[in-house]
Every structure is written in C-alpha cells, then in structure tokens.
Design a protein around this motif. Structure first.
Motif, PDB file in Angstrom:
ATOM      1  N   MET A   1      71.674  84.754  29.569  1.00 51.70           N
ATOM      2  CA  MET A   1      71.299  84.933  30.957  1.00 51.70           C
ATOM      3  C   MET A   1      69.952  85.662  30.994  1.00 51.70           C
ATOM      4  N   ARG A   2      69.085  85.237  31.898  1.00 50.09           N
ATOM      5  CA  ARG A   2      67.793  85.895  32.136  1.00 50.09           C
ATOM      6  C   ARG A   2      67.776  86.385  33.578  1.00 50.09           C
ATOM      7  N   THR A   3      67.390  87.655  33.767  1.00 50.10           N
ATOM      8  CA  THR A   3      67.349  88.251  35.096  1.00 50.10           C
ATOM      9  C   THR A   3      65.921  88.618  35.460  1.00 50.10           C
ATOM     10  N   THR A   4      65.533  88.287  36.685  1.00 50.66           N
ATOM     11  CA  THR A   4      64.234  88.681  37.218  1.00 50.66           C
ATOM     12  C   THR A   4      64.501  89.500  38.478  1.00 50.66           C
ATOM     13  N   PRO A   5      63.470  90.053  39.109  1.00 52.38           N
ATOM     14  CA  PRO A   5      63.716  90.777  40.358  1.00 52.38           C
ATOM     15  C   PRO A   5      64.247  89.885  41.484  1.00 52.38           C
ATOM     16  N   TRP A   6      64.100  88.558  41.382  1.00 53.35           N
ATOM     17  CA  TRP A   6      64.473  87.654  42.468  1.00 53.35           C
ATOM     18  C   TRP A   6      65.670  86.763  42.178  1.00 53.35           C
ATOM     19  N   PHE A   7      66.000  86.541  40.912  1.00 54.97           N
ATOM     20  CA  PHE A   7      67.104  85.641  40.603  1.00 54.97           C
ATOM     21  C   PHE A   7      67.549  85.816  39.151  1.00 54.97           C
ATOM     22  N   GLU A   8      68.683  85.176  38.837  1.00 49.28           N
ATOM     23  CA  GLU A   8      69.200  85.123  37.456  1.00 49.28           C
ATOM     24  C   GLU A   8      69.288  83.670  37.037  1.00 49.28           C
ATOM     25  N   VAL A   9      69.006  83.401  35.780  1.00 42.84           N
ATOM     26  CA  VAL A   9      69.228  82.077  35.213  1.00 42.84           C
ATOM     27  C   VAL A   9      70.465  82.201  34.323  1.00 42.84           C
ATOM     28  N   ARG A  10      71.471  81.397  34.623  1.00 50.11           N
ATOM     29  CA  ARG A  10      72.745  81.503  33.918  1.00 50.11           C
ATOM     30  C   ARG A  10      73.073  80.234  33.138  1.00 50.11           C
ATOM     31  N   GLU A  11      73.882  80.436  32.113  1.00 50.18           N
ATOM     32  CA  GLU A  11      74.492  79.346  31.350  1.00 50.18           C
ATOM     33  C   GLU A  11      75.988  79.594  31.395  1.00 50.18           C
ATOM     34  N   ASP A  12      76.708  78.748  32.120  1.00 48.23           N
ATOM     35  CA  ASP A  12      78.150  78.914  32.251  1.00 48.23           C
ATOM     36  C   ASP A  12      78.876  77.838  31.454  1.00 48.23           C
ATOM     37  N   ASN A  13      79.923  78.236  30.737  1.00 48.21           N
ATOM     38  CA  ASN A  13      80.803  77.266  30.089  1.00 48.21           C
ATOM     39  C   ASN A  13      81.688  76.672  31.169  1.00 48.21           C
ATOM     40  N   VAL A  14      81.714  75.359  31.276  1.00 51.30           N
ATOM     41  CA  VAL A  14      82.446  74.679  32.331  1.00 51.30           C
ATOM     42  C   VAL A  14      83.246  73.514  31.769  1.00 51.30           C
ATOM     43  N   VAL A  15      84.174  73.041  32.574  1.00 52.85           N
ATOM     44  CA  VAL A  15      84.869  71.787  32.294  1.00 52.85           C
ATOM     45  C   VAL A  15      84.454  70.835  33.408  1.00 52.85           C
ATOM     46  N   ARG A  16      83.780  69.760  33.037  1.00 50.62           N
ATOM     47  CA  ARG A  16      83.295  68.790  34.017  1.00 50.62           C
ATOM     48  C   ARG A  16      84.458  68.026  34.636  1.00 50.62           C
ATOM     49  N   VAL A  28      71.000  81.770  40.065  1.00 49.70           N
ATOM     50  CA  VAL A  28      71.777  82.517  41.054  1.00 49.70           C
ATOM     51  C   VAL A  28      70.789  83.366  41.848  1.00 49.70           C
ATOM     52  N   SER A  29      70.837  83.221  43.158  1.00 50.31           N
ATOM     53  CA  SER A  29      69.861  83.845  44.039  1.00 50.31           C
ATOM     54  C   SER A  29      70.557  84.578  45.188  1.00 50.31           C
ATOM     55  N   PRO A  30      69.976  85.683  45.657  1.00 50.21           N
ATOM     56  CA  PRO A  30      70.550  86.362  46.828  1.00 50.21           C
ATOM     57  C   PRO A  30      70.281  85.610  48.128  1.00 50.21           C
ATOM     58  N   GLY A  31      69.444  84.592  48.085  1.00 47.45           N
ATOM     59  CA  GLY A  31      69.155  83.789  49.263  1.00 47.45           C
ATOM     60  C   GLY A  31      67.890  84.213  49.972  1.00 47.45           C
ATOM     61  N   SER A  32      67.619  83.539  51.067  1.00 51.84           N
ATOM     62  CA  SER A  32      66.399  83.791  51.825  1.00 51.84           C
ATOM     63  C   SER A  32      66.647  83.539  53.302  1.00 51.84           C
ATOM     64  N   ILE A  33      65.597  83.790  54.082  1.00 57.02           N
ATOM     65  CA  ILE A  33      65.660  83.565  55.526  1.00 57.02           C
ATOM     66  C   ILE A  33      64.415  82.804  55.958  1.00 57.02           C
ATOM     67  N   THR A  34      64.545  82.114  57.074  1.00 56.98           N
ATOM     68  CA  THR A  34      63.429  81.473  57.748  1.00 56.98           C
ATOM     69  C   THR A  34      63.611  81.731  59.234  1.00 56.98           C
ATOM     70  N   VAL A  35      62.484  81.990  59.943  1.00 56.62           N
ATOM     71  CA  VAL A  35      62.560  82.343  61.364  1.00 56.62           C
ATOM     72  C   VAL A  35      61.748  81.370  62.204  1.00 56.62           C
ATOM     73  N   VAL A  36      62.418  80.765  63.186  1.00 60.50           N
ATOM     74  CA  VAL A  36      61.748  79.967  64.217  1.00 60.50           C
ATOM     75  C   VAL A  36      61.507  80.943  65.367  1.00 60.50           C
ATOM     76  N   ALA A  37      60.305  81.539  65.411  1.00 57.38           N
ATOM     77  CA  ALA A  37      59.956  82.514  66.451  1.00 57.38           C
ATOM     78  C   ALA A  37      59.214  81.785  67.560  1.00 57.38           C
ATOM     79  N   VAL A  38      59.830  81.713  68.752  1.00 65.14           N
ATOM     80  CA  VAL A  38      59.268  80.959  69.877  1.00 65.14           C
ATOM     81  C   VAL A  38      58.923  81.932  70.994  1.00 65.14           C
ATOM     82  N   ASP A  39      57.651  81.897  71.439  1.00 65.39           N
ATOM     83  CA  ASP A  39      57.227  82.807  72.503  1.00 65.39           C
ATOM     84  C   ASP A  39      57.496  82.218  73.889  1.00 65.39           C
ATOM     85  N   ASP A  40      57.141  82.949  74.926  1.00 65.44           N
ATOM     86  CA  ASP A  40      57.414  82.528  76.304  1.00 65.44           C
ATOM     87  C   ASP A  40      56.616  81.297  76.722  1.00 65.44           C
TER      88      ASP A  40
END
Length: 172
Positions: A1-16, A28-40
C-alpha cells in the motif's frame, strides 16, 4: 500500500465473481466536492485554472478535496467555495454524487447547489494562484458542457442536474 496526503493505493486479495483468487489494485480517497454557486442574476461561478493531470487550463466549477478538518461534505463545500471564490452562501442543497472511475477508485464527488450568495475575498492555496473566477449565465455554462468546454465530472453533473431541475419546474 502507498499513502499520500490525498489518497491510498491499495492491493487487495479478492475472489472474483468467477471464483478465481486475484489481486485488485485501487485508489481509496476521502472524496471531493463541487459547488454550483448561482447568484441572483442566474449566473454561475466558473473557475479556470491549470490542471496538471490534464496539462491544460480548464473550466470547472469551484471544487476540491474533503479534508480531515471537514465534518462532512457540505463543510468542505462551504470551505472550498469561500477559499476559491470568496463567496459565501446562505442556502445549500445536495444535488448529486458522482462516482468518477468506479473500477479504479472509491472516490465520490458530492455536488451542491449554493444560493443566497455574498461576495468576499478568496484565500486560495499557492497551487491555485493562477485561478480565475468568471460569472457565466447558467445557459452559457450548460452550453460549455454541451460543447465539451467543461469536462470535470462533478461540474458536468452539477450543471446538468441543476439545468434539468430548472427545466422541470420552468425556472428559466
């Protein structure tokens, strides 16, 4: 696993789904936001800045990461809108959640509509020093989406969602 200030890169053992054991690589990321700011005057705050990963200046709505100090996505949206544009909003409405690259990351972009705006002074980070803020009529912003001028997923989703809601209620 590699961790940066913004995300982690993971290798998970899985069963397909076919029963075979494999390794799944994902971000893996904490996510983000986007704003539609509409004035009068029915204008939308649209930013333009250099985006390193796309090697170009791009049009997009105010957006940013959900930081550890943010209690929830709305708090991140309030912080980012104020930092990037100097704008504060009285009314906040969740508009959508965007999964930008499902097979690659768990990242979710939380999109908000902000209205009842008050203009102020931005407090941008050093990496945002080249950012410009433009107030664009909502219809022009939707044309930028249709013409491919706005390609950021959260921005596209947010503008289309607000545009569709307005069309449904004849709020043009």
């Amino acid at each position: 696993m590699r961790t940066t200030p913004w995300f982690e890169v993971r290798e998970d053992n899985v069963v397909r789904p076919d029963g075979v054991h494999d390794v799944y690589h994902h971000v893996v990321s904490p996510g983000s936001i986007t704003v539609v700011a509409v004035d009068d005057d029915d204008r939308v705050a649209v930013t333009r800045q250099w985006i390193y990963t796309h090697a170009a200046r791009q049009w997009r709505l105010p957006a940013g990461a959900i930081d550890a100090v943010d209690v929830d996505p709305r708090a991140a949206a309030e912080r980012e809108l104020a930092e990037e544009t100097g704008v504060r909003a009285v009314r906040w409405e969740p508009v959508a959640q965007v999964n930008g690259a499902d097979s690659f990351t768990n990242h979710v972009d939380h999109v908000f509509l902000a209205t009842g705006l008050t203009l102020g002074t931005p407090s941008r980070e050093a990496a945002e020093a080249d950012m410009d803020v433009h107030w664009v009529p909502m219809r022009k912003a939707l044309e930028l989406v249709a013409d491919g001028g706005i390609r950021h997923a959260g921005s596209v989703c947010g503008l289309l969602a607000v545009g569709i809601r307005r069309e449904a209620t004849d709020r043009w």
